[in-house]
Structures are given as C-alpha cells and as structure tokens.
Design a protein around this motif. Structure first.
Motif, mmCIF file in Angstrom:
data_model
loop_
_atom_site.group_PDB
_atom_site.id
_atom_site.type_symbol
_atom_site.label_atom_id
_atom_site.label_comp_id
_atom_site.label_asym_id
_atom_site.label_seq_id
_atom_site.Cartn_x
_atom_site.Cartn_y
_atom_site.Cartn_z
ATOM 1 N N HIS A 174 73.421 18.389 21.923
ATOM 2 C CA HIS A 174 74.424 18.838 20.934
ATOM 3 C C HIS A 174 74.914 20.342 21.172
ATOM 4 O O HIS A 174 74.042 21.171 20.386
ATOM 5 N N ARG A 175 75.507 20.682 22.498
ATOM 6 C CA ARG A 175 75.312 21.989 22.780
ATOM 7 C C ARG A 175 76.350 23.335 21.868
ATOM 8 O O ARG A 175 76.017 24.373 21.791
ATOM 9 N N LYS A 176 77.414 22.711 20.719
ATOM 10 C CA LYS A 176 78.042 23.582 20.907
ATOM 11 C C LYS A 176 77.714 23.417 19.176
ATOM 12 O O LYS A 176 78.203 23.657 17.924
ATOM 13 N N GLU A 177 76.799 22.756 18.136
ATOM 14 C CA GLU A 177 76.195 22.432 16.953
ATOM 15 C C GLU A 177 76.065 24.015 16.903
ATOM 16 O O GLU A 177 75.125 24.011 17.213
ATOM 17 N N ASN A 178 75.968 24.140 15.666
ATOM 18 C CA ASN A 178 75.697 25.617 14.737
ATOM 19 C C ASN A 178 75.441 26.423 15.884
ATOM 20 O O ASN A 178 74.835 27.095 16.403
ATOM 21 N N ALA A 179 77.311 27.262 15.688
ATOM 22 C CA ALA A 179 76.933 28.428 16.559
ATOM 23 C C ALA A 179 75.632 29.336 16.368
ATOM 24 O O ALA A 179 76.109 29.884 14.909
ATOM 25 N N GLY A 180 75.639 29.440 16.506
ATOM 26 C CA GLY A 180 74.658 31.019 17.150
ATOM 27 C C GLY A 180 73.381 30.470 16.857
ATOM 28 O O GLY A 180 72.085 31.592 16.793
ATOM 29 N N ALA A 181 72.833 29.636 16.803
ATOM 30 C CA ALA A 181 71.270 28.578 16.535
ATOM 31 C C ALA A 181 70.134 29.154 16.977
ATOM 32 O O ALA A 181 70.965 28.744 18.338
ATOM 33 N N THR A 182 68.716 28.842 16.605
ATOM 34 C CA THR A 182 68.282 29.710 17.964
ATOM 35 C C THR A 182 67.963 28.383 18.752
ATOM 36 O O THR A 182 66.807 28.743 19.784
ATOM 37 N N GLU A 183 67.812 26.788 18.218
ATOM 38 C CA GLU A 183 67.597 25.166 18.878
ATOM 39 C C GLU A 183 68.772 25.225 18.761
ATOM 40 O O GLU A 183 69.713 25.024 17.894
ATOM 41 N N LYS A 184 69.134 24.560 19.672
ATOM 42 C CA LYS A 184 69.723 23.128 20.099
ATOM 43 C C LYS A 184 68.936 21.080 20.291
ATOM 44 O O LYS A 184 67.410 22.186 21.144
ATOM 45 N N SER A 185 69.680 20.811 18.987
ATOM 46 C CA SER A 185 68.969 19.358 19.229
ATOM 47 C C SER A 185 69.452 18.175 20.820
ATOM 48 O O SER A 185 70.445 18.240 20.673
ATOM 49 N N ILE A 186 68.579 17.317 21.690
ATOM 50 C CA ILE A 186 69.229 16.733 22.258
ATOM 51 C C ILE A 186 68.477 14.992 21.708
ATOM 52 O O ILE A 186 67.396 15.140 21.271
ATOM 53 N N THR A 187 69.846 14.273 22.167
ATOM 54 C CA THR A 187 68.913 12.766 21.701
ATOM 55 C C THR A 187 68.903 12.039 22.924
ATOM 56 O O THR A 187 69.691 12.393 24.257
ATOM 57 N N ILE A 188 68.342 11.287 23.409
ATOM 58 C CA ILE A 188 67.611 10.578 24.417
ATOM 59 C C ILE A 188 67.457 9.089 24.055
ATOM 60 O O ILE A 188 66.996 8.680 23.082
ATOM 61 N N HIS A 189 68.594 8.340 24.795
ATOM 62 C CA HIS A 189 68.777 7.389 24.209
ATOM 63 C C HIS A 189 68.705 6.404 25.670
ATOM 64 O O HIS A 189 68.480 6.111 26.857
ATOM 65 N N SER A 190 67.114 5.250 25.897
ATOM 66 C CA SER A 190 66.655 5.111 26.708
ATOM 67 C C SER A 190 65.560 3.984 25.701
ATOM 68 O O SER A 190 65.499 3.906 25.095
ATOM 69 N N SER A 191 64.403 3.091 27.496
ATOM 70 C CA SER A 191 63.740 2.454 26.806
ATOM 71 C C SER A 191 62.809 3.377 26.727
ATOM 72 O O SER A 191 62.927 4.678 26.117
ATOM 73 N N GLU A 192 61.243 2.694 25.130
ATOM 74 C CA GLU A 192 60.815 3.844 25.278
ATOM 75 C C GLU A 192 59.825 4.465 26.374
ATOM 76 O O GLU A 192 59.610 5.797 26.430
ATOM 77 N N GLU A 193 59.667 3.793 27.595
ATOM 78 C CA GLU A 193 58.709 4.827 28.912
ATOM 79 C C GLU A 193 60.319 5.584 29.385
ATOM 80 O O GLU A 193 60.015 6.537 29.770
ATOM 81 N N GLY A 194 61.262 5.445 29.395
ATOM 82 C CA GLY A 194 62.249 6.672 29.536
ATOM 83 C C GLY A 194 62.790 7.245 29.170
ATOM 84 O O GLY A 194 63.015 8.732 29.217
ATOM 85 N N CYS A 195 62.965 7.433 27.354
ATOM 86 C CA CYS A 195 62.823 8.738 26.628
ATOM 87 C C CYS A 195 61.172 9.461 26.980
ATOM 88 O O CYS A 195 61.635 10.351 26.262
ATOM 89 N N SER A 196 60.101 8.725 26.869
ATOM 90 C CA SER A 196 59.547 9.503 27.299
ATOM 91 C C SER A 196 59.252 10.353 28.011
ATOM 92 O O SER A 196 58.660 11.358 28.732
ATOM 93 N N GLN A 197 59.421 10.203 30.093
ATOM 94 C CA GLN A 197 59.789 10.297 30.721
ATOM 95 C C GLN A 197 60.793 11.396 30.686
ATOM 96 O O GLN A 197 60.270 12.319 31.565
ATOM 97 N N ALA A 198 61.710 10.940 30.111
ATOM 98 C CA ALA A 198 62.989 12.123 29.918
ATOM 99 C C ALA A 198 62.598 12.978 29.223
ATOM 100 O O ALA A 198 62.195 14.596 29.753
ATOM 101 N N CYS A 199 61.591 13.102 28.394
ATOM 102 C CA CYS A 199 60.433 14.090 27.377
ATOM 103 C C CYS A 199 60.247 14.983 28.030
ATOM 104 O O CYS A 199 60.385 16.574 28.528
#
Length: 431
Positions: free
Chosen positions: A65-90
């Motif tokens: 979510h790169r363009k949300e909250n313009a100027g913010a010091t942090e951006k959110s990332i949403t990962i959709h996968s299996s439990e193992e896939g989410c953990s591996q991506a993280c």
C-alpha cells in the motif's frame, strides 16, 4: 477499496492457500505488516524483481500500500497465502530490510510490526497477558501493542511490535498469527451460525470486526480516499456536539424509522460515550441513527438503556458497533459471546402472532435465531397500543430475531389494511 491509485499488487498465479475457491479465500486472515517507507523500494526491487521473487518462492499475493498516507514514515503490506507462505514471505521481507539497514547505516534496528484488528487482539494477549508473555518467553523477543486509545471508528487496527533478531521475530510471527487466526476463525463460525437476515447486507459489520468473512480488507481503513466500509470522505465529514444527556443524532429520514432499546452494563457507558462524547458522535454519524443513553432509574442499576432510532441498516450498524465495543473493552471475556437484552415495541394486535398458537412462533424464532424471545403476557399496552418484546442473545442472533419480528408486524399491518379496504361503506339513507 479502489486500489488502482493506492497500492501495488504482486500476485503469483496458483498461490499456495488460494485454490480453495473464493469463499474460502474471503475467510482467510491475511498477514498485515508495517515497514519503514525508506525500505519499500528495496522490497520491490529494480523493475519489481525482488517482490516478484518473493511471490514466486512463497506462492503468495503481496499488496504494498505504497501511496496510502502520503508522507508517512511507514507503509502497510498485506500478504495473502497459506500460513507457511505468509511466514516465509514475512521472513524474506525482514531479511531484505535487515540487509538494507546494515548497508545504509540509517537505523539501528528493524522490528517486526504486525497489524491486527482490535477485535482479535484481546484473545492474543490472553487473560492477565499470559498468551503474550508465553510467546515472548518461547521466542526470546520483546512484544508491545499500541494503545487502544489510538483507535478510531475509522481505524480499528492495532500495531504489534516484535523486537529481536530476524529468526526470533519470525518465530514470534508464527505464534502471534496462530492466536489471531484462532480468534478470527471463532468469529467467522459465529457469523456463519446465524447469517440468515434477508434484506440486510452483512458488510457493514466491518465496524464490528474487520476480520470477518466477506468483508473489505482491513487496508481499506488506513488512509485511503475511499473505503467500501465507510464510504467516501463526505460520509466522514462534520462531527456534532453531544448534549449532556449523552444523546447524539444523525438520523436518516428516507426509510422507516425503528426504535430499539438496548441494555448495556452500566460500567460500559463511559466507553460508549468516549472522551468528550467522541465515540458516540462517530458511531451515530457513521450509522445514521439517533443514539441516546437514558438516565438510570436507580444509580445502582447494573444496566443502562441505550435508545437507538433509525432505519434497519442504521440499527444494524449501531447495534453491531456497540456489541463490538463491549468486547474490545473487555466487559466480556475473550471466549465469551457478548449477549445483550434488546426491547422492541410491537402493536398489541400483533403480539399474538409473535407468540403464535401455544407459543409456536416464539419457539420458531428461538430455533431460527438462537436468541431468547420473550413476550410478557401480563404487560399493559402503552399510549400507542404497543407492547414490548424482549430479545436476549449475541449480535447475530438478536438481529435475526428483530428482523423476523418486524416482518411479522408488517404482515399483520398489511392484513389490517386489506380488511379496512374490504369493509363495505354503510348505504346512505334515501331522502
């Protein structure tokens, strides 16, 4: 949310955990993390090669979510996968940020920050904080959670910050998400038990728990121009003052108004009103209802009456948010369903139909909704020739019972109108 201008999606076809069909995917709880804005470029990589590698290796779908909250010091990332896939991506994202931090010498540490809907956080923490303490001890990490005071009706996510090495943070992520998924699955099961309310869209429940099935993703609550949950910015506009009685009105007038008396624990009244009336203002404005907290008959009364006036959709959202607030503020235990008593008025002429012959209809209502429905037989009709029906149950059960009772009342009124139309007018005497 409209994502075209607000996020970048990186998707691996046939991602792990996704071939189970749309319905199952809606009920899965994605992993949402916060990352420093300065590391987003490294996570995406040149021409998107780094994030493409992550999605391919983990069989996941990643929304930055790169363009949300313009100027913010942090951006959110949403990962959709299996439990193992989410953990591996993280893990891969954490490793990228760790390397970038070491190379640039810009920050001393890069903690893992997980976003979670507040309705799930209490069950992660556990009684007296036992669950969280155990995760800290087992993974040798330090875990903190953002204050509930930082929440608004538009942002119901809290930040879970995990400090430690990459390996330790990844181990903590597995345990944290395990608890959050258990709570989420419990909520989904409760929803599915009584999702039987014809004519009502369940999506407004997003203000009750944005993790529930079929609802917009939680990213729609964080800084976007438009959220399907809350509507365009105009809906979120001006706030109004709250009279000393604890009443607030932002009432829709185009639909038939309904009146519901909802009884809440007396200690919860302060939380419902909020600091300087902020919460009740936001709730009434969002729901499009008039909400008044009645004065107690006796200071020692264990419950206070909340009077809600508005059309069916407004009732649904206002009551749902009140149930959710009581859960969030821990007036009920983590594994306990919030059960409240609601009273609605029905015409005296319809009371018999609600009860049914030998109590048949009341029993059917109980079976249909899982709520307790009581029509006191000894009550006297009020000045409007109406009597009260008591409904006791969790939110979905209460809503199902309320809608069915309203339907019965409408049927009785229609029959009465037809009878009035068919009554022959007396013949005029001839002169």
């Amino acid at each position: 949310m409209g994502t075209g201008n607000h996020e970048q999606k990186f998707d691996q076809p046939g991602a792990m955990g996704r071939p189970k069909g749309p319905r199952h995917r809606q009920q899965e709880l994605p992993l949402r993390i916060l990352v420093p804005t300065q590391f987003v470029g490294a996570i995406i990589g040149k021409e998107g090669l780094t994030i493409k590698n992550i999605t391919e290796q983990t069989q996941s779908k990643v929304n930055i979510h790169r363009k949300e909250n313009a100027g913010a010091t942090e951006k959110s990332i949403t990962i959709h996968s299996s439990e193992e896939g989410c953990s591996q991506a993280c893990r891969m994202i954490l490793e990228i940020m760790e390397k970038e931090a070491n190379d640039t010498k810009t920050v001393e540490e890069v903690p893992l920050k997980i976003l979670a809907d507040n309705s799930l956080v209490g069950r992660l923490i556990g009684k007296e904080g036992r669950n969280l303490k155990k995760i800290e001890q087992d993974t040798e990490t330090k875990i903190t959670i953002s204050s509930i005071q930082d929440l608004t009706i538009y942002n119901q996510e809290r930040t879970i910050t995990v400090r430690g090495g990459v390996e330790e943070c990844c181990n903590a992520e597995v345990e944290i998400m395990k608890k959050l998924r258990e709570a989420h699955e419990h909520d989904v099961a409760s929803l599915n038990q009584t999702n039987m309310m014809p004519g009502l869209n369940m999506s407004p429940l997003g203000i009750f728990s944005s993790g529930l099935s079929g609802l917009p993703s939680a990213s729609g609550l964080r800084g976007s121009d438009y959220s399907p949950l809350l509507g365009p910015p105009s809906v979120l506009g001006s706030m109004y003052g709250v009279p000393s009685s604890g009443a607030f009105s932002h009432q829709q007038t185009t639909a038939e108004q309904e009146l519901v008396y909802l009884f809440v624990p007396t200690p919860a009244v302060g939380a419902l009103i909020g600091k300087k009336g902020q919460h009740i203002r936001e709730l009434a404005h969002y729901a499009g209802a008039s909400i008044k907290i009645a004065e107690p008959d006796n200071p020692d009364d264990p419950e206070r009456m909340v009077i809600i006036t508005g059309p069916p959709g407004a009732q649904f959202k206002a009551q749902g948010r009140i149930y959710g607030k009581l859960k969030e503020e821990n007036f009920f235990t983590a594994n306990e369903d919030v059960k409240l008593e609601a009273h609605i008025k029905v015409p005296l002429t319809a009371a018999g139909r609600v009860i049914g012959k030998g109590g048949k209809m009341v029993n059917e209502l109980k079976n249909l909704s899982s709520a307790e429905v009581i029509v006191p037989r000894d009550q006297t009709a009020d000045e409007n020739d109406e009597v009260s029906v008591k409904i006791i149950g969790h939110f979905y059960a209460s809503q199902t019972a309320q809608r069915k009772i309203r339907e019965i009342v409408q049927q009785v009124k229609q029959q009465e109108r037809k009878q009035q139309q068919t009554v022959p007018t007396p013949a005029q005497p001839s002169e």
